[in-house]
Scaffold this motif. Structure first.
Motif, PDB file in Angstrom:
ATOM      1  N   ARG A 183       0.837  -1.208   0.000  1.00  0.00           N
ATOM      2  CA  ARG A 183       0.000   0.000   0.000  1.00  0.00           C
ATOM      3  C   ARG A 183       0.866   1.250   0.000  1.00  0.00           C
ATOM      4  O   ARG A 183       0.591   2.213  -0.726  1.00  0.00           O
ATOM      5  N   LYS A 184       1.945   1.224   0.806  1.00  0.00           N
ATOM      6  CA  LYS A 184       2.833   2.387   0.839  1.00  0.00           C
ATOM      7  C   LYS A 184       3.550   2.567  -0.499  1.00  0.00           C
ATOM      8  O   LYS A 184       3.661   3.693  -1.014  1.00  0.00           O
ATOM      9  N   VAL A 185       4.036   1.440  -1.050  1.00  0.00           N
ATOM     10  CA  VAL A 185       4.746   1.537  -2.324  1.00  0.00           C
ATOM     11  C   VAL A 185       3.803   2.009  -3.431  1.00  0.00           C
ATOM     12  O   VAL A 185       4.159   2.851  -4.262  1.00  0.00           O
ATOM     13  N   LEU A 186       2.566   1.469  -3.429  1.00  0.00           N
ATOM     14  CA  LEU A 186       1.603   1.882  -4.449  1.00  0.00           C
ATOM     15  C   LEU A 186       1.221   3.342  -4.296  1.00  0.00           C
ATOM     16  O   LEU A 186       1.070   4.064  -5.292  1.00  0.00           O
ATOM     17  N   ARG A 187       1.064   3.792  -3.058  1.00  0.00           N
ATOM     18  CA  ARG A 187       0.742   5.217  -2.854  1.00  0.00           C
ATOM     19  C   ARG A 187       1.871   6.104  -3.356  1.00  0.00           C
ATOM     20  O   ARG A 187       1.629   7.150  -3.955  1.00  0.00           O
ATOM     21  N   ARG A 188       3.102   5.659  -3.107  1.00  0.00           N
ATOM     22  CA  ARG A 188       4.232   6.455  -3.586  1.00  0.00           C
ATOM     23  C   ARG A 188       4.269   6.453  -5.111  1.00  0.00           C
ATOM     24  O   ARG A 188       4.535   7.478  -5.747  1.00  0.00           O
ATOM     25  N   GLY A 189       4.018   5.268  -5.709  1.00  0.00           N
ATOM     26  CA  GLY A 189       4.017   5.207  -7.163  1.00  0.00           C
ATOM     27  C   GLY A 189       2.870   5.959  -7.794  1.00  0.00           C
ATOM     28  O   GLY A 189       2.994   6.474  -8.905  1.00  0.00           O
ATOM     29  N   LEU A 190       1.723   6.042  -7.078  1.00  0.00           N
ATOM     30  CA  LEU A 190       0.551   6.722  -7.617  1.00  0.00           C
ATOM     31  C   LEU A 190       0.492   8.200  -7.238  1.00  0.00           C
ATOM     32  O   LEU A 190      -0.462   8.877  -7.601  1.00  0.00           O
ATOM     33  N   LYS A 191       1.497   8.660  -6.500  1.00  0.00           N
ATOM     34  CA  LYS A 191       1.492  10.072  -6.098  1.00  0.00           C
ATOM     35  C   LYS A 191       1.459  11.021  -7.299  1.00  0.00           C
ATOM     36  O   LYS A 191       0.779  12.051  -7.257  1.00  0.00           O
ATOM     37  N   PRO A 192       2.200  10.715  -8.409  1.00  0.00           N
ATOM     38  CA  PRO A 192       2.063  11.601  -9.569  1.00  0.00           C
ATOM     39  C   PRO A 192       0.629  11.717 -10.067  1.00  0.00           C
ATOM     40  O   PRO A 192       0.215  12.775 -10.532  1.00  0.00           O
ATOM     41  N   LEU A 193      -0.149  10.622  -9.971  1.00  0.00           N
ATOM     42  CA  LEU A 193      -1.551  10.705 -10.389  1.00  0.00           C
ATOM     43  C   LEU A 193      -2.337  11.616  -9.456  1.00  0.00           C
ATOM     44  O   LEU A 193      -3.213  12.371  -9.897  1.00  0.00           O
ATOM     45  N   SER A 194      -2.010  11.547  -8.146  1.00  0.00           N
ATOM     46  CA  SER A 194      -2.657  12.464  -7.208  1.00  0.00           C
ATOM     47  C   SER A 194      -2.288  13.907  -7.528  1.00  0.00           C
ATOM     48  O   SER A 194      -3.121  14.817  -7.439  1.00  0.00           O
ATOM     49  N   ASP A 195      -1.010  14.117  -7.895  1.00  0.00           N
ATOM     50  CA  ASP A 195      -0.592  15.474  -8.281  1.00  0.00           C
ATOM     51  C   ASP A 195      -1.371  15.953  -9.501  1.00  0.00           C
ATOM     52  O   ASP A 195      -1.773  17.118  -9.577  1.00  0.00           O
ATOM     53  N   MET A 196      -1.580  15.049 -10.452  1.00  0.00           N
ATOM     54  CA  MET A 196      -2.342  15.424 -11.647  1.00  0.00           C
ATOM     55  C   MET A 196      -3.781  15.782 -11.283  1.00  0.00           C
ATOM     56  O   MET A 196      -4.351  16.744 -11.802  1.00  0.00           O
ATOM     57  N   ALA A 197      -4.351  14.997 -10.371  1.00  0.00           N
ATOM     58  CA  ALA A 197      -5.728  15.294  -9.950  1.00  0.00           C
ATOM     59  C   ALA A 197      -5.791  16.650  -9.257  1.00  0.00           C
ATOM     60  O   ALA A 197      -6.709  17.445  -9.498  1.00  0.00           O
ATOM     61  N   SER A 198      -4.804  16.927  -8.383  1.00  0.00           N
ATOM     62  CA  SER A 198      -4.789  18.222  -7.695  1.00  0.00           C
ATOM     63  C   SER A 198      -4.620  19.361  -8.692  1.00  0.00           C
ATOM     64  O   SER A 198      -5.266  20.408  -8.579  1.00  0.00           O
ATOM     65  N   THR A 199      -3.738  19.141  -9.670  1.00  0.00           N
ATOM     66  CA  THR A 199      -3.537  20.174 -10.687  1.00  0.00           C
ATOM     67  C   THR A 199      -4.802  20.401 -11.493  1.00  0.00           C
ATOM     68  O   THR A 199      -5.176  21.536 -11.792  1.00  0.00           O
ATOM     69  N   ALA A 200      -5.472  19.306 -11.848  1.00  0.00           N
ATOM     70  CA  ALA A 200      -6.715  19.438 -12.620  1.00  0.00           C
ATOM     71  C   ALA A 200      -7.781  20.184 -11.835  1.00  0.00           C
ATOM     72  O   ALA A 200      -8.508  21.014 -12.386  1.00  0.00           O
ATOM     73  N   HIS A 201      -7.862  19.911 -10.500  1.00  0.00           N
ATOM     74  CA  HIS A 201      -8.837  20.630  -9.675  1.00  0.00           C
ATOM     75  C   HIS A 201      -8.465  22.111  -9.563  1.00  0.00           C
ATOM     76  O   HIS A 201      -9.348  22.972  -9.433  1.00  0.00           O
ATOM     77  N   GLY A 202      -7.163  22.388  -9.574  1.00  0.00           N
ATOM     78  CA  GLY A 202      -6.737  23.772  -9.430  1.00  0.00           C
ATOM     79  C   GLY A 202      -6.804  24.589 -10.696  1.00  0.00           C
ATOM     80  O   GLY A 202      -6.658  25.811 -10.662  1.00  0.00           O
ATOM     81  N   ILE A 203      -7.010  23.918 -11.848  1.00  0.00           N
ATOM     82  CA  ILE A 203      -7.036  24.653 -13.113  1.00  0.00           C
ATOM     83  C   ILE A 203      -8.179  25.663 -13.139  1.00  0.00           C
ATOM     84  O   ILE A 203      -8.050  26.752 -13.692  1.00  0.00           O
ATOM     85  N   ALA A 204      -9.297  25.284 -12.521  1.00  0.00           N
ATOM     86  CA  ALA A 204     -10.466  26.170 -12.564  1.00  0.00           C
ATOM     87  C   ALA A 204     -10.199  27.504 -11.886  1.00  0.00           C
ATOM     88  O   ALA A 204     -10.833  28.506 -12.211  1.00  0.00           O
ATOM     89  N   SER A 205      -9.264  27.538 -10.934  1.00  0.00           N
ATOM     90  CA  SER A 205      -9.013  28.768 -10.186  1.00  0.00           C
ATOM     91  C   SER A 205      -7.618  29.320 -10.414  1.00  0.00           C
ATOM     92  O   SER A 205      -7.210  30.254  -9.735  1.00  0.00           O
TER      93      SER A 205
END
Length: 491
Positions: A183-205
């Motif tokens: 779970r920790k390794v997968l979260r670390r590997g999927l962190k770029p996807l979380s960054d993309m989601a955060s960036t996508a949410h922030g695009i509106a503002s």
């Protein structure tokens, strides 16, 4: 209950779900491995017990054959029975010791009877009442004498049970560690996807041009591997494309608003003139008939000027809209002939402007719309006449080479200021803001010229310095007029 579990599973983060899926897969693998290992161990111990029974019975049969008893050939917790075969029926001998036989000897008798009809030794696993599972083996000591030995299965069951316990504990700990660390390794590997989601949410503002709206590229490959790097690069490319598209859209909207405002302003002037001359014509018709023809001529001139302006606007609109029926009608045309005709018309309309045709090729064959190319040449020559002092010489040069035909219109006028060179092809743009519309035109001539040249797949450029301004038109040789897809680029 199952529905609630599914709902809870769907609400889990992707890393948690992947870890649980990995754990479930590992559980299946552990189950298969454990079952195979347990089965193998049980079969191995069973074969070992059979081999031990066989070896022991050899010694026991020898002892019975020599001394008539088992003597010291007994094992702890084993049972022994000796049968004499009489008339094909095994008869149990009196045991040497009461502990040699269990309370129920039916299973021993059954195995002994099977031996009487079998040519090989008989081995069976039976449950003895009050004793448990035993492995029974019957062998022939000598003709008419059968020995049945029974070894307990408890040791095999205990060993297999311990093996299962060890496997459950080991596999359970391994599964827990796999889920937690996975779970920790997968979260670390999927962190770029979380960054993309955060960036996508922030695009509106946020502005897409801000650094916050871009994902950093990690050359060390610790951000999820090459696949995630490719996704990150594609995400940034998408943001840049969106940014450019929005910028182009914003610029187009501003251009459209400016164009509408300029068109309204340009059309309002001749409309007001037409209205004024119409009023004057009406007044002259009633009070001053001698002025009527003069006002009528001015009324017609303003209407004609407004008609030319509307024709130019309609042509630009058709080129921009990429209509199915393009306004171009290509035909095989000699560019040199078109230039000569345009020069003759210019000399007739502007006798005070010396025009020179530089010697060039005798003919240049093109596949173009001759009327539209002639309109381009007329617009460039008229531009040279309008924006230069009287008597300024004008030179036209035709050349061909490298698959292109070129026409250069050069004047010796004062030149175009550097700040205005980038905008001379804009619609309704005038270098001299104080120039009257009667002399300076509507500001659409160069815009129409560039749109028509681009519709033919060519280019038009300007270079200028004090005393020399050159407009260069470049067209493809023997090329069909390019279909207008998306319309020529607006300036």
């Amino acid at each position: 209950m199952i529905g609630r579990l599914r709902s809870a599973y769907r609400r889990m983060r992707l890393g948690t779900r992947l870890a649980l899926g990995l754990g479930a897969l590992a559980l299946v693998v552990f189950g298969v491995v454990g079952t195979a290992l347990t089965t193998y161990m049980r079969d191995y111990l069973s074969n070992q017990l059979n081999e031990q029974l066989s070896i022991a019975q050899v010694a026991q049969a020898k002892s019975i054959a020599e001394s008539g008893s088992l003597a010291d050939k007994k094992y702890w917790r084993w049972y022994y029975a000796v049968y004499d075969v009489k008339n094909g029926t095994p008869v149990l001998r009196t045991p040497e010791d009461s502990t040699d036989l269990p309370k129920d000897v039916d299973e021993f008798t059954t195995v002994a009877e099977a031996k009487t009809v079998a040519s090989t030794d008989v081995t069976r696993t039976e449950h003895l009442a009050g004793a448990g599972e035993y492995r029974l083996r019957a062998c022939e000591v000598e003709p008419g004498v059968i020995l049945v030995s029974a070894a307990p299965m408890d040791d095999i069951d205990d060993t297999v049970g311990q093996l299962i316990t060890v496997q459950v504990v080991a596999f359970g700990l391994a599964l827990l560690a796999l889920v937690l660390f996975g779970r920790k390794v997968l979260r670390r590997g999927l962190k770029p996807l979380s960054d993309m989601a955060s960036t996508a949410h922030g695009i509106a503002s946020h502005d897409l041009t801000e650094s916050a709206a871009r994902l950093p590229l990690r050359a060390d490959r610790k951000g999820g591997g090459p696949e995630v790097e490719e996704l990150r690069t594609a995400f940034n490319s998408m943001l840049e494309h969106i940014d450019r598209s929005l910028a182009v859209r914003s610029e187009a909207e501003q251009r459209l608003r400016r164009f509408v405002a300029d068109a309204s302003h340009e059309l309002r002037t001749p409309l007001m003139s037409v209205r004024g001359y119409a009023d004057l014509f009406q007044y002259a018709a009633a009070n001053a008939p001698e002025e009527r023809d003069k006002h009528l001529a001015r009324l017609r001139a303003e209407a004609a000027r407004m008609g030319v302006l509307l024709d130019d606007l309609l042509l630009l609109a058709r080129l921009d809209a990429a209509e199915v029926e393009t306004p171009l009608r290509p035909a095989d045309t000699d560019l040199v002939t078109l230039v000569q005709d345009a020069a003759d018309a210019f000399r007739a309309a502007h006798p005070d402007r010396p025009l020179t045709l530089t010697d060039g090729p005798a003919s240049v064959a093109l596949r173009v719309d001759p009327h539209r190319v002639r309109q381009v040449l007329d617009n460039l020559l008229t531009n040279a006449a309008v924006h230069t002092p009287a008597g300024t010489p004008v030179c036209v040069t035709v050349s061909a080479g490298s698959g292109r035909a070129r026409v250069e219109v050069t004047d010796a006028g004062p030149g175009i200021p550097p700040a205005d060179r980038e905008r001379v092809f804009d619609r309704f743009y005038r270098v001299d803001k104080a120039r009257s519309r009667d002399r300076g035109g509507s500001g659409l001539g160069l815009a129409v010229a560039r749109s028509l040249v681009r519709a033919h797949g060519g280019t038009v450029e300007v270079t200028s310095e004090p005393g020399r301004t050159v407009f260069t038109v470049s067209l493809p040789l023997r090329a069909a007029a390019a279909p207008v897809s998306g319309g020529p680029e607006r300036s």
